[in-house]
Design a protein around this motif. Structure first.
Motif, PDB file in Angstrom:
ATOM      1  N   PRO A 173     -34.366 -10.477 -36.598  1.00 38.27           N
ATOM      2  CA  PRO A 173     -33.730  -9.165 -36.833  1.00 38.27           C
ATOM      3  C   PRO A 173     -33.406  -8.928 -38.307  1.00 38.27           C
ATOM      4  N   SER A 174     -33.112 -10.001 -39.039  1.00 43.69           N
ATOM      5  CA  SER A 174     -32.740  -9.842 -40.453  1.00 43.69           C
ATOM      6  C   SER A 174     -33.936  -9.510 -41.341  1.00 43.69           C
ATOM      7  N   ASP A 175     -35.160  -9.536 -40.776  1.00 43.49           N
ATOM      8  CA  ASP A 175     -36.359  -9.293 -41.589  1.00 43.49           C
ATOM      9  C   ASP A 175     -36.683  -7.807 -41.762  1.00 43.49           C
ATOM     10  N   ARG A 176     -35.850  -6.915 -41.143  1.00 45.76           N
ATOM     11  CA  ARG A 176     -36.192  -5.496 -41.251  1.00 45.76           C
ATOM     12  C   ARG A 176     -36.008  -5.002 -42.685  1.00 45.76           C
ATOM     13  N   ASP A 177     -36.819  -3.995 -43.070  1.00 47.78           N
ATOM     14  CA  ASP A 177     -36.741  -3.418 -44.410  1.00 47.78           C
ATOM     15  C   ASP A 177     -35.512  -2.518 -44.565  1.00 47.78           C
ATOM     16  N   GLN A 178     -35.146  -1.833 -43.479  1.00 49.59           N
ATOM     17  CA  GLN A 178     -34.097  -0.835 -43.571  1.00 49.59           C
ATOM     18  C   GLN A 178     -32.723  -1.503 -43.679  1.00 49.59           C
ATOM     19  N   SER A 179     -31.795  -0.786 -44.292  1.00 51.30           N
ATOM     20  CA  SER A 179     -30.417  -1.284 -44.413  1.00 51.30           C
ATOM     21  C   SER A 179     -29.669  -0.963 -43.117  1.00 51.30           C
ATOM     22  N   LEU A 180     -29.202  -1.996 -42.445  1.00 52.94           N
ATOM     23  CA  LEU A 180     -28.437  -1.801 -41.209  1.00 52.94           C
ATOM     24  C   LEU A 180     -27.267  -2.779 -41.210  1.00 52.94           C
ATOM     25  N   THR A 181     -26.053  -2.256 -41.151  1.00 57.69           N
ATOM     26  CA  THR A 181     -24.881  -3.138 -41.050  1.00 57.69           C
ATOM     27  C   THR A 181     -24.338  -3.067 -39.627  1.00 57.69           C
ATOM     28  N   THR A 182     -24.020  -4.215 -39.080  1.00 58.80           N
ATOM     29  CA  THR A 182     -23.470  -4.283 -37.719  1.00 58.80           C
ATOM     30  C   THR A 182     -22.040  -4.790 -37.817  1.00 58.80           C
ATOM     31  N   THR A 183     -21.083  -3.996 -37.316  1.00 61.80           N
ATOM     32  CA  THR A 183     -19.656  -4.352 -37.410  1.00 61.80           C
ATOM     33  C   THR A 183     -19.054  -4.416 -36.004  1.00 61.80           C
ATOM     34  N   PRO A 184     -18.573  -5.583 -35.603  1.00 67.46           N
ATOM     35  CA  PRO A 184     -17.897  -5.650 -34.295  1.00 67.46           C
ATOM     36  C   PRO A 184     -16.418  -5.283 -34.415  1.00 67.46           C
ATOM     37  N   HIS A 185     -15.875  -4.607 -33.401  1.00 68.46           N
ATOM     38  CA  HIS A 185     -14.439  -4.307 -33.317  1.00 68.46           C
ATOM     39  C   HIS A 185     -13.996  -4.799 -31.941  1.00 68.46           C
ATOM     40  N   THR A 186     -13.049  -5.732 -31.905  1.00 63.47           N
ATOM     41  CA  THR A 186     -12.684  -6.300 -30.600  1.00 63.47           C
ATOM     42  C   THR A 186     -11.377  -5.717 -30.079  1.00 63.47           C
ATOM     43  N   PHE A 187     -11.280  -5.654 -28.737  1.00 62.39           N
ATOM     44  CA  PHE A 187     -10.097  -5.130 -28.057  1.00 62.39           C
ATOM     45  C   PHE A 187      -9.745  -6.071 -26.917  1.00 62.39           C
ATOM     46  N   SER A 188      -8.449  -6.166 -26.638  1.00 72.64           N
ATOM     47  CA  SER A 188      -8.044  -7.027 -25.523  1.00 72.64           C
ATOM     48  C   SER A 188      -7.469  -6.209 -24.369  1.00 72.64           C
ATOM     49  N   ILE A 189      -7.519  -4.872 -24.497  1.00 73.16           N
ATOM     50  CA  ILE A 189      -7.047  -4.001 -23.404  1.00 73.16           C
ATOM     51  C   ILE A 189      -8.116  -3.993 -22.316  1.00 73.16           C
ATOM     52  N   PRO A 190      -7.729  -4.135 -21.035  1.00 73.93           N
ATOM     53  CA  PRO A 190      -8.740  -4.085 -19.965  1.00 73.93           C
ATOM     54  C   PRO A 190      -9.465  -2.745 -19.944  1.00 73.93           C
ATOM     55  N   THR A 216     -21.130 -13.432 -27.937  1.00 73.90           N
ATOM     56  CA  THR A 216     -22.423 -13.373 -27.242  1.00 73.90           C
ATOM     57  C   THR A 216     -23.269 -12.226 -27.794  1.00 73.90           C
ATOM     58  N   PHE A 217     -22.679 -11.029 -27.857  1.00 73.29           N
ATOM     59  CA  PHE A 217     -23.445  -9.874 -28.337  1.00 73.29           C
ATOM     60  C   PHE A 217     -23.894 -10.071 -29.781  1.00 73.29           C
ATOM     61  N   MET A 218     -22.992 -10.524 -30.629  1.00 71.56           N
ATOM     62  CA  MET A 218     -23.335 -10.666 -32.042  1.00 71.56           C
ATOM     63  C   MET A 218     -24.408 -11.734 -32.251  1.00 71.56           C
ATOM     64  N   ARG A 219     -24.344 -12.792 -31.472  1.00 72.60           N
ATOM     65  CA  ARG A 219     -25.342 -13.850 -31.619  1.00 72.60           C
ATOM     66  C   ARG A 219     -26.743 -13.310 -31.356  1.00 72.60           C
ATOM     67  N   PHE A 220     -26.885 -12.593 -30.227  1.00 74.10           N
ATOM     68  CA  PHE A 220     -28.233 -12.140 -29.860  1.00 74.10           C
ATOM     69  C   PHE A 220     -28.688 -10.935 -30.685  1.00 74.10           C
ATOM     70  N   LEU A 221     -27.716 -10.144 -31.212  1.00 73.01           N
ATOM     71  CA  LEU A 221     -28.111  -9.050 -32.098  1.00 73.01           C
ATOM     72  C   LEU A 221     -28.610  -9.584 -33.438  1.00 73.01           C
ATOM     73  N   THR A 222     -28.094 -10.726 -33.859  1.00 69.88           N
ATOM     74  CA  THR A 222     -28.499 -11.264 -35.172  1.00 69.88           C
ATOM     75  C   THR A 222     -29.622 -12.295 -35.070  1.00 69.88           C
TER      76      THR A 222
END
Length: 1419
Positions: free
Chosen positions: A1135-1152, A1337-1343
């Motif tokens: 995924p890191s080999d793409r030419d385009q600039s893409l930033t991925t930012t996770p925001h976590t919540f603990s509310i159900p 889990t999500f961040m691992r497979f997205l990267t």
């Protein structure tokens, strides 16, 4: 100086110019010349005592007598409003009234006729509660349906559209208000309920209730919660705060917090919440009005003490002698008797208020004895009362000896510890004047309206369990007691006496006569209040914090009286809004929170972000000082004794003191309780520990102060231990989490973890005895597996007792845990857990839900690897949960443990150990192609003018991935696989390959897609740049695999391919098929895999080339092997080999997952949208269509808050005329509201013309934000600068359950959503809002790329295909299956498929055996 004096002397006495007159406020009613309360003396604090005040000195006491205030004459416009003039709604709510009283008549036009915020200051007993009733009726009137004809008024009120909150200072008063309002609103079917520490409400009860009466602290807790009770705040229409003058006391900080929060909610939600403050007469009412956002000309009403229903003469008596000394006590007793005697001799009744239950009897007996000694007992006797003998007989039936003894002397007692029947009898007798003197506690003043001519407060030292010490009687209590003096309608005057020590005389004189301005107590609670606001998301930085402080009473008073708050007069001149002082306060508080780990504080930007620790502290009302203690004491391994020791150190218990009189009883308790007590009875921490253990062990306590302390320790201990539990969970500490869960339930159930679990059922005492004696080692599950007869014999009782035990054991919550292991990579393991309910559901026992915790812990039981909070409902049979854990370096630990623990039931827990020593993990992949630094190729290298002309305008040069892949794909005939990140240029390469392949005569290309939306996209792309002489078709006919005439690119879906090839004659050749392109292989499902496998099987003797295209995969080796790709033709990029600039930012919540979660996400989502460059667009993915509109409104609210405009996201350059033209084209009028604010929706539920219009508006920049449900991500054709995934869970029907279960988004869906942020023209930003547990889990497979496994095993597609090919023998089936991806994966990752061998043939044979057996035995 002399010069100044000369100038002053030369100035004329009158200069002929008029000075401005003092401000006259329309609704201030006072008998003094000055508006009592807003003119300070020259010293800046004291006000004058009223005219006519007398001060007497005696050798035993000093007495200040304040005469009743002169009545304020009625104004010309005043009249009493008859109830008959009111409209039917109001008239019916004032039963038994002929007219409103003077105060109510004055406020009526404002209270009932407007929505103005109000502050009503009036003496106790002047009818303020009815003013509150008028404001409530105003809300009811505004929520009535019109045109209901002759329908009953109650049925016209839309009861679900509003909530009214009445904040009362004490629980006793809350109960009284509930009783009063319930009675008067019953005819309108309005539900009034109490919500205090003692009285909890379920979600259903909250939904059914319109008026909720609560305390300041409880409302603060409720509004801190984003879920459950916290959702109340969103439908709030009226907030009534009773006794606002509490601002001057320690609890005042809480009132400031809730008012500031409400005012900010009004601003943020653009909703109308009316605030009504009710207060006793207070001096600086203008300041309180400003704090409550009350207009001084419209909503401020001030009535001085002359408005009391009965004029009150107040006596303030300062007893001489050192406080607490024997002389002081003796003088107090004598002075009390002296005053009581004088009053009784004049024929009056007297209520003597004391501050402990035992003191009522002691005081009454002392007064009786003194009357005998002084020979005036006849004055007290009531024997000449006509009903005396009747009452004498009634009292004879009581078992209360003291009551009988005192009655003959004309005395009575009343306190909350007496039987209700005895209390009622005392009230009746006093009302009938059969008792002259009633000795009582302050609960009588709060709970029962029982007036007397005179009230005497004997002493002002009262025990406060929250402080663990004796404190001064609050002014609130004094005013309430004085409110009982004088009998309305029967007497023209009343007398109130307060007997205090000499040193406290001035304090009570100032406070009760409203001489001291009330000051803010907010600074003491500022740090914890700030943490609560940061947790709620209402304060995100120092700027927000400074603005928030501007809503507090502290801000109002800092400007009026800066010296008290440490501000110099110069500072207020330079900075009238005190911006720097507020900034200083916020920064200091934030630093304290940051030092404790409750927030992250960036000093440079001033930004705050809440940590899990801070969120827990806010949720459970834990002070930051306690968190400091926990940070030092908390460890991974702790016993029950350690936990109790740490709990007892909480600063919430700091006030609990050791008293000499209690030590003996505490020592006896300490010998009984099971856990060792550190510090013993010598420290307050030890005392708290002993009391908590005594409470759990159900040990009785005798000392009255200890009873109070025990209740305080238990109430706070339960809350704090729940907070400690969440802290342990947040730190992933397994051992201490289990211990804390047990202790949390221990305090709640008053049951130790080692006690018999069935004690939680209502069984007979002899059954419990039998269980503990004979079956103590038996678990509920073992008991449930026995018969009633066996159980009866076991406990040495009969079969009926055995049946009771059996019924209880069967209802005891239990589950059966099964699991399967699914490695997702060489170092990632998914544990798929299934829970089967094994207990009998009983609504009376289990209610509507049984919550529990499920987690996976490491083999040392130290760390929680993954955790989930789940709920069983009556219809739930199974629950499926997936845990994804990391396996470091691919080396599994010896084992992990799945642990199940009920949230409510002691002993309802289970564990399953999962051995991992034989686990076969797939090997690490080394199949990725390193991205080479090559010069970019131009399309001319294709040497194909027709194709080059197609690319003209679309492509100037190939990018890095295309350049590296081009030669293999175009210049070889190898089977190939191209795995590249979204936006890497795969589609163009595949199109070029297809065009160049069909360049030969009579050839055709088959493009297989996983779904129709992908097929439509490819079809549109190919048709947009067609090569002449080539046909492009989307074929969904049974002839999809027949050879077409001419050169054709044919597109089919995987489902259609499987259907066609399954029905096709295998002997019929597939001629002319040069190339099969398998698009989007990351979405491989059973139909796709089986369809392509059967196609490969069918063309194995033909020179058909297979080329696969996929998003980046973590391990593409087996996918390549399945397509028989040569290693040199496997082109796998990260995924890191793409030419385009893409930033991925996770925001976590603990509310159900809930509506509150999305409300909490609104502010950060808006910030993410606004982070895009000006005018750039955003796409927001939400779980379902139903959430689109509510999320749109939440985002619009955030916009309005920030920009103070109602344009939302609509760009400034869009004119109203242009917008109206577009809006007129919308078929669905409900979309107008959101589209006019720059937000659009895109999903299949919207008519196609409207969907197309949305895309058109989006392309033109009029719609800046497009909200898209999860299932529409596949059909969304546009991209955006910012993509926000708002939550990664959705509800779907359970596979084998009637319940809807929570599911996580699929990884391929996530990649698709991420792809919408990949743009060729600029940078893209992908914001992932997810649960904290899912982030890794999500961040691992997205990267790192997606895992890809076969879903063919056990699928309906495989069973259906086998059923239609039942003539094949086992070997032939194995041969066909050998063409599937499954055949490769069962050898590489056997554990995932439930296989133990790494032999492909052996595993395939077993799969075929199971397939054949399943077909022969369908059930």
């Amino acid at each position: 100086m002399e010069e100044t004096f000369r100038q002053n002397a030369a100035r004329p006495l009158f200069n002929g110019s008029a000075e401005p007159l003092p401000e006259v406020l329309p609704h201030v009613y006072t008998s003094t010349l000055m508006t009592q309360g807003n003119v300070l003396s020259q010293f800046g604090s004291k006000y004058m005592l009223p005219m006519g005040t007398v001060r007497d000195m005696d050798e035993q006491f000093e007495e200040v007598i304040i005469p009743p205030a002169r009545p304020v004459p009625p104004r010309v416009t005043e009249r009493l409003i008859p109830v008959s003039e009111l409209d039917p709604l109001a008239r019916g709510s004032f039963p038994g009234y002929t007219a409103l009283n003077r105060i109510q008549s004055i406020v009526f036009p404002t209270a009932y006729g407007t929505n103005e915020n109000m502050l009503v200051c009036a003496p106790t007993g002047a009818g303020k509660t009815d003013v509150a009733m008028l404001t409530i009726l105003r809300v009811l009137d505004q929520h009535r349906s019109t045109g209901s004809g002759n329908a009953p008024i109650g049925s016209t009120v839309n009861r679900s559209s509003f909530k009214i909150i009445y904040v009362a200072p004490m629980k006793a008063l809350a109960s009284e208000i509930v009783r009063k309002f319930s009675k008067r609103l019953k005819w309108l079917n309005i539900e009034v309920r109490e919500l205090t520490g003692d009285m909890q409400l379920t979600k259903a009860e909250i939904a059914q209730t319109q008026v909720i009466v609560t305390t300041p602290e409880k409302w603060d807790v409720v509004t801190r919660k984003p879920t459950g009770e916290g959702e109340l705040a969103s439908s709030l229409k009226l907030l009534i705060i009773d006794e606002v003058h509490l601002l001057n006391e320690e609890r005042g900080a809480v009132i400031e917090t809730i008012v500031a929060r409400t005012l900010r909610q009004v601003e943020s939600s653009q909703s109308v919440i009316r605030i009504v403050g009710l207060s006793a007469t207070l001096p600086n009412y203008m300041d309180v009005a400003e704090f409550l956002s009350v207009s001084r000309y419209k909503g401020l009403f001030y009535f001085d003490s002359s408005f009391r229903p009965v004029p009150l003469e107040q006596h303030f008596i300062g007893i001489k002698g050192k406080a607490g000394s024997a002389l002081s006590k003796k003088n107090l007793d004598e002075v009390t008797f002296k005053k009581v005697s004088e009053l009784v001799a004049q024929g009056h009744q007297v209520m003597v208020f004391v501050h402990a239950r035992k003191e009522t009897v002691k005081t009454a007996l002392a007064l009786r004895e003194a009357s005998v000694l002084k020979n005036n007992s006849d004055d007290f006797s009531c024997e000449d009362h006509p009903q005396w003998s009747f009452f004498r007989k009634s009292i004879g039936e009581s078992r209360n000896k003291e009551m009988k003894l005192l009655f003959d002397g004309g005395f009575g007692i009343h306190h909350a510890g007496m039987l209700r029947s005895d209390r009622n009898m005392m009230e009746r007798m006093f009302e009938a004047r059969a008792i002259k003197v009633l000795c009582c506690t302050a609960t009588l003043a709060w709970g029962v309206n029982l007036p007397a001519h005179a009230v005497i407060i004997k002493g002002t030292q009262v025990y406060d369990s929250s402080k663990g010490a004796f404190v001064d009687l609050s002014v609130l209590d004094v005013l309430q007691v004085f409110g009982r003096a004088g009998r309305p309608g029967l007497e023209t005057s009343g007398e109130g006496y307060i007997c205090t020590t000499e040193d406290k005389l001035a304090h009570y004189l100032d406070a009760v006569t409203s001489q001291n301005p009330i000051e803010s107590q907010f600074q003491g609670g500022l740090i914890d209040s700030l943490n609560a606001e940061i947790s709620l998301g209402t304060v995100a930085n120092t700027r927000d914090g400074v603005r928030w402080l501007g809503y507090t009473y502290l801000f109002v008073r800092m400007r009026k009286n800066p010296f008290i708050y440490g501000i110099s007069r110069d500072a207020t001149g330079d900075d009238p809004q005190l911006g720097s002082k507020r900034h200083e306060l916020i920064t200091a508080a934030a630093q304290k929170l940051a030092d404790t780990g409750m927030i992250n504080f960036d000093r440079n930007s001033g930004d705050f972000t809440i940590t899990e620790l801070g969120r827990i502290a806010a949720k459970y009302y834990i002070r930051y000082t306690s968190i400091e203690t926990f940070n030092k004491e908390f460890r991974q391994r702790m016993s029950e004794a350690d936990v109790l020791g740490m709990l007892s150190m909480s600063t919430e218990f700091d006030q609990i003191q050791i008293r000499e009189s209690e030590v003996k009883e505490l020592e006896q308790l300490m010998e009984i309780v099971p856990c060792a007590v550190k510090g013993g009875t010598d420290t307050s921490k030890g005392k708290v520990n002993i009391l908590l253990q005594g409470y759990i062990s159900r040990q009785p306590v005798d000392d009255f102060a200890l009873v109070s302390d025990t209740a305080y320790a238990a109430q706070n201990g339960g809350r704090i231990i729940r907070a400690l539990l969440e802290i342990a969970i947040s730190r992933k500490w397994a051992h201490v989490t289990a211990v804390l869960m047990g202790m949390s339930k221990a305090i709640e159930k008053r049951l130790w973890p080692f006690d018999q679990p069935l004690k939680q059922f209502n069984l007979k005492a002899d059954v419990f005895y039998g269980l503990e004696r004979w079956a103590d080692e038996w678990s509920p599950a073992e008991l449930a597996a026995s018969s009633a007869v066996e159980l009866g014999n076991l406990v040495h009782l009969n079969e009926n007792h055995g049946r009771a035990i059996l019924d209880a054991a069967k209802r005891f919550p239990s589950v059966r845990i099964t699991y399967s292991l699914r490695p997702l990579g060489f170092d990632v393991l998914k544990i798929a857990v299934r829970l089967k309910r094994t207990f009998t559901w009983d609504k009376g026992v289990h209610g509507s839900a049984e919550p529990f915790w499920l987690w996976v812990e490491d083999h040392d039981a130290l760390n929680v690897l993954q955790l989930s909070h789940l709920v069983f409902r009556p219809t739930t049979d199974f629950l499926d949960v997936d845990f994804v854990i990391s396996i470091p370096d691919g080396q599994p630990p010896p084992s992990v443990t799945i642990r199940f623990v009920s949230d409510r039931w002691m002993g309802a827990e289970d564990e399953v150990s999962i051995p991992l020593d034989t686990l076969v993990m797939p090997v690490a992949s080394h199949s990725h192609s390193p991205l080479l630094e090559l010069p970019f190729l131009s399309p001319s290298v294709l040497r194909n003018p027709a194709v080059e002309s197609v690319l003209t305008g679309r492509l100037h040069n190939f990018n890095a991935i295309q350049t590296q892949s081009l030669w293999t794909l175009i210049n070889t005939k190898w089977h190939s696989l191209l795995c590249a990140p979204v936006g890497g240029g795969k589609s163009i390469l595949i199109q070029i390959l297809a065009w160049m392949t069909v360049a030969e005569a009579n050839t055709w290309v088959l493009v297989v897609t996983p779904r129709k939306s992908v097929a439509s996209e490819i079809l549109a792309d190919l048709r947009a740049s067609r090569v002449s002489g080539v046909s492009i078709e989307h074929n969904s006919t049974p002839q999809a695999l027949d050879r077409p005439a001419g050169r054709v690119i044919r597109i089919v879906t995987a489902t259609h391919l499987l259907q066609t090839i399954s029905q096709r004659d295998p002997r019929k050749p597939l001629q002319g098929l040069k190339l099969v392109v398998c698009e989007n292989l990351e979405q491989l499902d059973p139909a796709y895999e089986l369809g392509v496998s059967l196609l490969r099987h069918a063309v194995q003797t033909y020179p058909t080339r297979f080329v696969g295209a996929s998003s980046s995969l973590s391990d593409p080796a087996d996918l390549a092997a399945w397509l028989q790709v040569d290693p040199a033709a496997l082109l796998s990029f990260r995924p890191s080999d793409r030419d385009q600039s893409l930033t991925t930012t996770p925001h976590t919540f603990s509310i159900p997952h809930s509506a509150s979660l999305f409300k909490a996400m609104a502010k950060p989502a808006h910030a993410a949208i606004q982070s895009a460059a000006s005018g750039e667009s955003a796409v927001v993915f939400v779980p379902s269509r139903g959430q689109c509109r509510s999320i749109a409104y939440d985002l619009i609210t955030q916009c309005a808050l920030e920009q103070e405009t109602d344009r939302g996201y609509l760009p400034e350059y869009v004119s109203q005329e242009r917008l109206e033209d577009y809006l007129a084209r919308l078929q669905d009028p409900s979309l107008v509201d959101v589209v006019s604010r720059g937000i659009g929706f895109f999903h299949e539920g919207i008519p196609r013309p409207d969907r197309n219009l949305m895309l058109e508006l989006y392309a033109e920049g009029i719609v800046r934000v497009l909200i898209v449900p999860r299932d529409s991500c596949w059909t969304l054709p546009v991209r955006a600068a910012v993509v926000v995934v708002l939550g990664t869970q959705y509800t779907a029907p359970g596979a084998e359950s009637a319940d809807r279960q929570l599911r996580d988004y699929g990884l391929s869906e996530m990649i698709r959503m991420q792809s919408r942020a990949v743009r060729h023209s600029g940078a893209g930003h992908f914001h992932l809002f997810c649960q904290a547990e899912a982030k890794d889990t999500f961040m691992r497979f997205l990267t790192e790329g997606l895992p890809l496994e076969s879903a063919l095993l056990g699928s309906p597609e495989l069973r259906t295909w086998h059923a239609s090919h039942s003539h094949l023998d086992k070997q032939q089936l194995v041969d066909v299956l050998s063409f599937t991806l499954l055949a490769h994966r069962v050898a590489s990752n056997p554990t995932y498929y439930g296989c133990t061998s790494t032999s492909r043939d052996e595993n395939l044979s077993r799969i075929v055996d199971d397939l054949v057996y399943g077909a022969a035995h369908p059930n």
